[in-house]
Design an enzyme around this catalytic site. Structure first.
Site, short mmCIF file in Angstrom:
data_model
loop_
_atom_site.label_atom_id
_atom_site.label_comp_id
_atom_site.label_asym_id
_atom_site.label_seq_id
_atom_site.Cartn_x
_atom_site.Cartn_y
_atom_site.Cartn_z
N ASP A 34 0.84 -1.19 0.00
CA ASP A 34 0.00 0.00 0.00
C ASP A 34 0.88 1.25 0.00
O ASP A 34 1.68 1.45 0.93
CB ASP A 34 -0.90 0.00 1.24
CG ASP A 34 -2.11 0.91 1.10
OD1 ASP A 34 -2.07 1.81 0.25
OD2 ASP A 34 -3.08 0.71 1.84
N ASP A 35 0.78 2.05 -1.05
CA ASP A 35 1.50 3.32 -1.16
C ASP A 35 3.01 3.16 -1.30
O ASP A 35 3.78 4.07 -0.94
CB ASP A 35 1.21 4.22 0.05
CG ASP A 35 -0.17 4.87 0.00
OD1 ASP A 35 -0.92 4.59 -0.95
OD2 ASP A 35 -0.49 5.65 0.91
N CYS A 73 -6.01 4.22 -4.03
CA CYS A 73 -6.24 2.88 -3.50
C CYS A 73 -7.50 2.18 -3.99
O CYS A 73 -7.43 1.13 -4.64
CB CYS A 73 -6.27 3.00 -1.98
SG CYS A 73 -6.88 1.56 -1.16
N LYS A 127 -6.04 -5.58 3.94
CA LYS A 127 -6.92 -4.45 3.63
C LYS A 127 -7.96 -4.80 2.56
O LYS A 127 -7.64 -5.45 1.57
CB LYS A 127 -6.05 -3.27 3.16
CG LYS A 127 -6.83 -2.02 2.75
CD LYS A 127 -5.86 -0.89 2.45
CE LYS A 127 -6.56 0.34 1.92
NZ LYS A 127 -5.63 1.48 1.74
N HIS A 129 -11.18 -2.24 1.64
CA HIS A 129 -11.40 -0.89 1.10
C HIS A 129 -12.21 -0.87 -0.20
O HIS A 129 -12.00 -0.03 -1.07
CB HIS A 129 -10.06 -0.16 0.89
CG HIS A 129 -10.18 1.32 1.06
ND1 HIS A 129 -9.19 2.20 0.69
CD2 HIS A 129 -11.19 2.08 1.56
CE1 HIS A 129 -9.57 3.44 0.96
NE2 HIS A 129 -10.78 3.39 1.49
N HIS A 219 1.39 2.29 3.95
CA HIS A 219 0.46 3.41 4.11
C HIS A 219 0.68 4.05 5.48
O HIS A 219 1.03 3.36 6.44
CB HIS A 219 -0.97 2.92 3.98
CG HIS A 219 -2.00 3.98 3.70
ND1 HIS A 219 -2.31 4.97 4.60
CD2 HIS A 219 -2.77 4.21 2.61
CE1 HIS A 219 -3.26 5.75 4.07
NE2 HIS A 219 -3.54 5.31 2.86
N ASP A 282 -0.20 -0.53 -4.96
CA ASP A 282 -1.54 -0.17 -5.44
C ASP A 282 -1.55 1.17 -6.18
O ASP A 282 -2.43 1.42 -7.00
CB ASP A 282 -2.56 -0.16 -4.30
CG ASP A 282 -2.25 0.87 -3.22
OD1 ASP A 282 -1.09 1.33 -3.13
OD2 ASP A 282 -3.16 1.21 -2.44
N ASN A 283 -0.58 2.01 -5.88
CA ASN A 283 -0.47 3.31 -6.55
C ASN A 283 0.92 3.86 -6.30
O ASN A 283 1.73 3.25 -5.59
CB ASN A 283 -1.54 4.30 -6.05
CG ASN A 283 -1.73 4.32 -4.55
OD1 ASN A 283 -2.78 3.92 -4.05
ND2 ASN A 283 -0.73 4.78 -3.81
N LYS A 304 1.43 10.06 -5.32
CA LYS A 304 0.13 9.39 -5.24
C LYS A 304 -1.00 10.39 -5.54
O LYS A 304 -0.90 11.57 -5.25
CB LYS A 304 -0.03 8.83 -3.83
CG LYS A 304 -1.41 8.32 -3.46
CD LYS A 304 -1.45 7.92 -2.00
CE LYS A 304 -2.86 7.49 -1.59
NZ LYS A 304 -2.91 7.06 -0.18
#
Length: 573
Positions: A34-35, A73, A127, A129, A219, A282-283, A304
């Site tokens: 994540d991130d 995300c 996660k 989301h 994240h 994810d990004n 991001k």
């Protein structure tokens, strides 16, 4: 003679392993960071923060150098699991807030559901989301046999609470549909790793496994303590002067440890020889304090939540014994929507039967190094933000690339090349890779792996000259979009729209076609009834329950005190 017989035995074992694996459906493991920024993995050239286990997979698999994800995300996760671009699912405008009563449409068939029809056992750790206002939108009702993790966008790494808005704070950890209060207090990355390892250990190998491990790392946590890692781990990075980046290094290190433990668990349960492992962000990374974080996309432009390369060019790799000539860099164009049909193909399904998806089957492209059928992709369209970008061939057209202000339109470090400890010199880093838990497991399948790491590392880097004085600083006009030639200008310095008007017209025309297919965003207004204080201070699927008797009066009183749409926007119109 004995040496010859030894080599022959190893060769025969490898052949036997290869034949056995190729006659069975592979286990499929997706590890989603994540991130994580483009420059936050070692194999892209940084020596600041070692990632030996991730690098071990990269150097013995396929490094995805021309790989693209979504800017944020929820859109990326929806694209990954549906094979559809977010403009076709209504999931393109921001992320799902904890109190917003919507989710990924129940009409969408997700990857775990499709794999179940092919005989897979499916598990989700980490996660989600993608919506939880009703139970039908949660993982166990979207194709997963089990779920352990959290439903919101972020949680504290140690107490698992999610702070979504002033006054909206609650516990968010679930085992299937039950609140998992018994696990409180363990560092979240370790918690999810233990769960993933247990899933692998307990897996009945009569059926293939699909494991979707979607980490919280890296994240940021809640605003009052955004960057969290064990103190003894952070202490290993004293050479990093910036305190936030130092904590971030500890978060990456724990993520990397997780990858190693998952790979080793696959080996220990005799599953690694027939597994497909996808590692992806994810990004793009939130650099320089964006989202209170300290990622790096260097030398790429932006962060991001933007359609600059730094927001959408993803760190990713694919590993499997099914890969022919592993240990190479893929330059083929790949988009996150491609994973659904690609993995269905890997599982023995027929991706040509999948209707109305945007992804392409790249299984043979990646495993056999064939040319990619993908020659273009939509980066993103968000009509509410008047933002769009598209890539066709080598050319990228964009306008209004960043929703959070012109400040984030620039280039952010650190480069990771000029702040390293003496023990993190390249030879030592590569030795760490070869001695990592993942590498030791991989060598049981590829004894000759890791012989060309320096070359692969160089091939994986993105090289740009220092930011020139005449670099284009703004692309905020829809009437006059920017045009960049990505292979020669990956850092998006030079707007060539004036020099190549025909190219602009072609990309604009294609963008217009995509724009005609955009469905309305699914976003819903912030619902004060979701406040965890009404539900035992836990985030829950609140619309499945009758509100407590006193709730209505409390909501009316609270609604007069602040605007619920300040943070997440007003989607009522």
């Amino acid at each position: 003679m004995s040496a010859f017989l030894c080599r022959l035995t190893v060769a025969l074992l490898l052949v036997a392993t290869y034949v056995t694996a190729h006659n069975q459906q592979p286990n499929i493991i997706i590890i989603l960071a994540d991130d994580l920024g483009f420059n936050d993995v070692g194999y892209h050239g940084s020596t600041q923060i070692p990632s030996p286990n991730i690098d071990a997979l990269a150097y013995s698999g396929v490094i995805l150098k021309n790989y693209y994800v979504q800017p944020i995300c929820t859109p990326s996760r929806s694209a990954l699991l549906t094979g559809k671009h977010p403009i076709h699912t209504g999931m393109y405008h921001y992320t799902i807030g904890g109190a917003q009563p919507y989710g990924l449409s129940l009409s969408e068939t997700l990857l775990p559901e499709r794999l179940k029809t092919l005989g897979y056992v499916t598990h989700h750790v980490g996660k989600w989301h993608l919506g939880f206002f009703k139970q039908d939108y949660t993982p166990c009702f979207r194709g997963f046999n089990s779920h352990f993790g959290y439903w919101t966008g972020r949680i504290d790494y140690n107490d698992y609470t999610s702070f979504e808005h002033p006054g909206f704070w609650g516990y968010d950890m679930r085992r299937n549909m039950d609140v998992a209060s018994d696990v409180y207090g363990k560092y979240a990355t370790d918690l999810f790793t233990e769960e993933a390892v247990n899933v692998i250990k307990q897996h009945n190998k009569s059926q293939p496994l699909f494991l979707y491990l979607a980490h919280l790392a890296v994240h940021s946590g809640n605003p009052y303590a955004p960057l969290q890692a064990p103190a003894d781990v952070v202490a290993n990075f004293t050479y990093i002067k910036d305190e936030n980046r130092r904590k971030f290094a500890g978060m990456i290190w724990k993520l990397d440890e997780s990858v190693g433990q998952v790979v080793e668990a696959l080996r220990a349960n005799q599953m690694l020889h027939n597994s497909v492992i996808l590692f992806s962000t994810d990004n793009g990374g939130p650099a320089a304090g964006f989202n209170q974080n300290a990622a790096s996309n260097w030398p790429l432009r932006g962060v991001k939540a933007s359609v600059w390369e730094g927001g959408v060019r993803g760190a990713g790799l694919l590993w499997s014994p099914h890969i022919v000539n592993p240990g190479r860099v893929s330059h083929q164009m790949i988009h996150i929507t491609d994973w659904l049909p690609t993995l269905i193909s890997a599982a023995g399904g027929d991706p040509s039967s999948l209707e109305s998806i945007d992804g392409l089957d790249l299984w043979e492209t990646l495993t056999q190094d064939h040319p990619s059928p993908r020659t273009e992709f939509l980066v993103n369209i968000d009509p509410k933000l008047n933002s769009a970008a598209i890539r066709i061939g080598d050319w990228k057209l964009l306008y209004n690339p960043q929703a959070f202000g012109h400040h984030w339109d620039f280039w952010f470090g650190p480069s990771g090349r000029n702040e390293t400890a003496p023990e993190t010199q390249l030879d030592v880093i590569l030795e760490q890779v070869e001695n990592s838990l993942a590498a030791k497991a991989i060598k049981t399948i590829y004894p000759e792996a890791f012989t060309d790491m320096k070359s692969l590392r160089l091939q994986s880097e993105v090289h740009c000259e220092p930011v020139p004085k005449n670099a284009t600083l703004s692309c905020n006009s829809q009437e006059h979009p920017c045009l960049f030639h990505i292979p020669s200008d990956p850092c998006e310095y030079h707007n060539l729209a004036t020099a190549y008007p025909l190219h602009v017209n072609v990309l604009r025309a294609k963008l217009k076609l995509y724009n005609a297919t955009v469905v309305p965003p699914r976003n819903k207004p912030w619902d004060p009834k979701a406040n965890p204080k009404y539900w035992g201070y836990s985030w829950t699927n609140w619309l499945d329950y009758s509100p407590p008797p006193t709730l209505r009066a409390q909501i009316n009183e609270l609604s007069d005190s602040f605007d619920f749409y300040d943070l997440y926007g007003d989607f009522r119109n």
